[in-house]
Write a protein that holds these residues in place. Structure first.
Motif, short mmCIF file in Angstrom:
data_model
loop_
_atom_site.label_atom_id
_atom_site.label_comp_id
_atom_site.label_asym_id
_atom_site.label_seq_id
_atom_site.Cartn_x
_atom_site.Cartn_y
_atom_site.Cartn_z
N LYS A 230 0.84 -1.19 0.00
CA LYS A 230 0.00 0.00 0.00
C LYS A 230 0.88 1.25 0.00
N ASP B 40 -4.41 2.44 -3.01
CA ASP B 40 -4.62 1.28 -2.14
C ASP B 40 -4.47 0.01 -2.98
N LYS C 157 -7.22 -2.77 -2.66
CA LYS C 157 -8.47 -2.49 -3.40
C LYS C 157 -8.22 -2.60 -4.91
N ARG C 158 -7.05 -2.18 -5.34
CA ARG C 158 -6.74 -2.33 -6.77
C ARG C 158 -6.81 -3.81 -7.18
N LYS D 71 -8.45 -6.19 -5.76
CA LYS D 71 -9.83 -6.67 -5.72
C LYS D 71 -10.60 -6.26 -6.98
N ILE D 72 -10.43 -5.00 -7.36
CA ILE D 72 -11.14 -4.49 -8.56
C ILE D 72 -10.76 -5.33 -9.78
N ASN E 110 -12.19 3.44 -12.21
CA ASN E 110 -12.41 4.29 -11.05
C ASN E 110 -12.83 5.62 -11.66
N MET F 284 -16.11 2.08 -9.91
CA MET F 284 -16.07 2.78 -8.62
C MET F 284 -16.81 4.10 -8.76
N THR G 36 -17.68 -3.73 -3.01
CA THR G 36 -16.88 -3.38 -1.83
C THR G 36 -16.85 -1.87 -1.62
N VAL H 15 -14.88 1.59 -0.42
CA VAL H 15 -13.49 2.09 -0.42
C VAL H 15 -13.50 3.43 0.32
N SER I 272 -7.96 5.80 0.73
CA SER I 272 -7.42 4.98 -0.35
C SER I 272 -7.09 5.78 -1.60
N SER J 295 -17.84 3.33 -3.48
CA SER J 295 -18.26 1.92 -3.57
C SER J 295 -17.89 1.38 -4.93
#
Ligand code: SAH
Length: 289
Positions: free
Chosen positions: A4, A33, A36-37, A39-40, A119, A143, A178, A180, A184, A194
């Motif tokens: 991170k 983050d 989160k990257r 996960k996306i 995003n 996002m 998820t 965020v 982040s 979100s």
């Protein structure tokens, strides 16, 4: 944790080296983050068969990871200085399956794609989402500002139920993936974010029915707490009526003919499901243009 910090450091370094100060008016909140990257990217379930559309790639935080997994990435960035940084970065990393477009994503034509991962710049959430839904695609992972995502997914009768919820309902299934938090991103936005999944509906509504539905939805949601009958009368210009009396007469006649329409018109907007609004639109269809 170290990862991170490294994405945050890397981002700050790239921006600093190029003398970039991010512009909030362009929705420039860059993801720092790495968890989160990841996960996306995972949610998008990419293969080399996929062509991914990305809106607002920024300095390539998602773009580079997308390019590793997908066959091709098409990225549309409006800010020319940022576009040039990303272009150089892709050349330096020898990534050659990204088509970069410098322009306003709301205006430029989209080349062919089958997935969308972005995003998004939050100020264009609404027009860009409706533009997406005019295209055929398999899956979008997006996002948004949390409030917007909640309204997209608003269920009938709740505070989040809105014109947006009713408009998206017949076009795509929306699934929350998820949350965020502001930390982040740099700079940190004031709002939560979100990540949601959009999957276009297989069953398509006829264009003409959807056109009438859109007008009825717009008219109704100008008065979300009123009874549908009064909401329509108060927003009569949206459904093509100048004269209050004329619309009242039509509604009275329809109510006399059909008990279902009476029932629907007595409900408050927020309690009318998208299906009920569609039913009402079809019953009103011949009177609306
Ligand atoms: N995807 C990157 C950047 C997100 S910030 C990341 O996650 O870090 C949103 C980006 O969209 C910014 O780079 C901004 O310049 C760009 N942008 C803003 N409005 C745009 C528009 N209308 N069309 C295309 N890009 C836009």
């Amino acid at each position: 944790m170290t990862e991170k910090i490294s994405l945050a450091k890397e981002t700050k370094q790239i921006l600093q080296e190029n003398g970039i100060i991010l512009n909030k008016n362009l929705g420039q909140n860059y993801l720092i983050d790495d968890f989160k990257r990841k996960k996306i990217i995972e949610y998008a379930n990419l293969t080399k068969e996929d062509t991914v559309l990305e809106i607002g790639p920024g300095i390539g935080t998602l773009t580079i990871e997308l390019a590793k997994k997908a066959g091709k990435v098409i990225a549309i960035e409006q800010d020319t200085a940022i576009f040039n940084i990303l272009k150089k970065r892709l050349e330096k990393e020898q990534i050659d399956n990204v088509e970069l477009i410098n322009g306003d994503a709301v205006k430029v034509d989209f080349p062919k794609f089958n997935k969308i991962v972005s995003n998004l710049p939050y100020q264009i959430s609404s027009p860009i989402s409706f533009k997406f839904l005019e295209h055929e695609f398999d899956l979008a992972v997006l996002m948004y500002q949390k409030e917007f995502a909640d309204r997209m997914n608003g269920k009938v009768g709740t505070k989040q139920y809105s014109r947006l919820s009713a408009m998206i309902y017949f076009k795509a299934d929306v699934k929350f993936l998820t949350k965020v938090s502001p930390e982040s991103f740099i700079p940190s936005p004031k709002v939560d974010s979100s990540v949601v999944e959009l999957k276009p509906k297989e069953k398509k509504i006829a264009d003409d029915d959807f056109r009438i539905y859109s007008k009825v939805v717009k008219a109704l949601f100008q008065h979300r707490n009123k009874k549908a009958r009064n909401a329509l009368i108060d927003s009569r210009h949206i459904i093509g009526f100048k004269d209050k009396k004329e619309l009242k007469t039509i509604l009275n006649n329809l109510e006399d003919e059909d008990s279902r329409i009476k029932e629907l018109l007595l409900e408050r907007t927020i309690n009318l499901s998208p299906e009920s609004i569609m039913e009402l639109s079809i019953l009103l269809k011949e009177h609306i243009n």
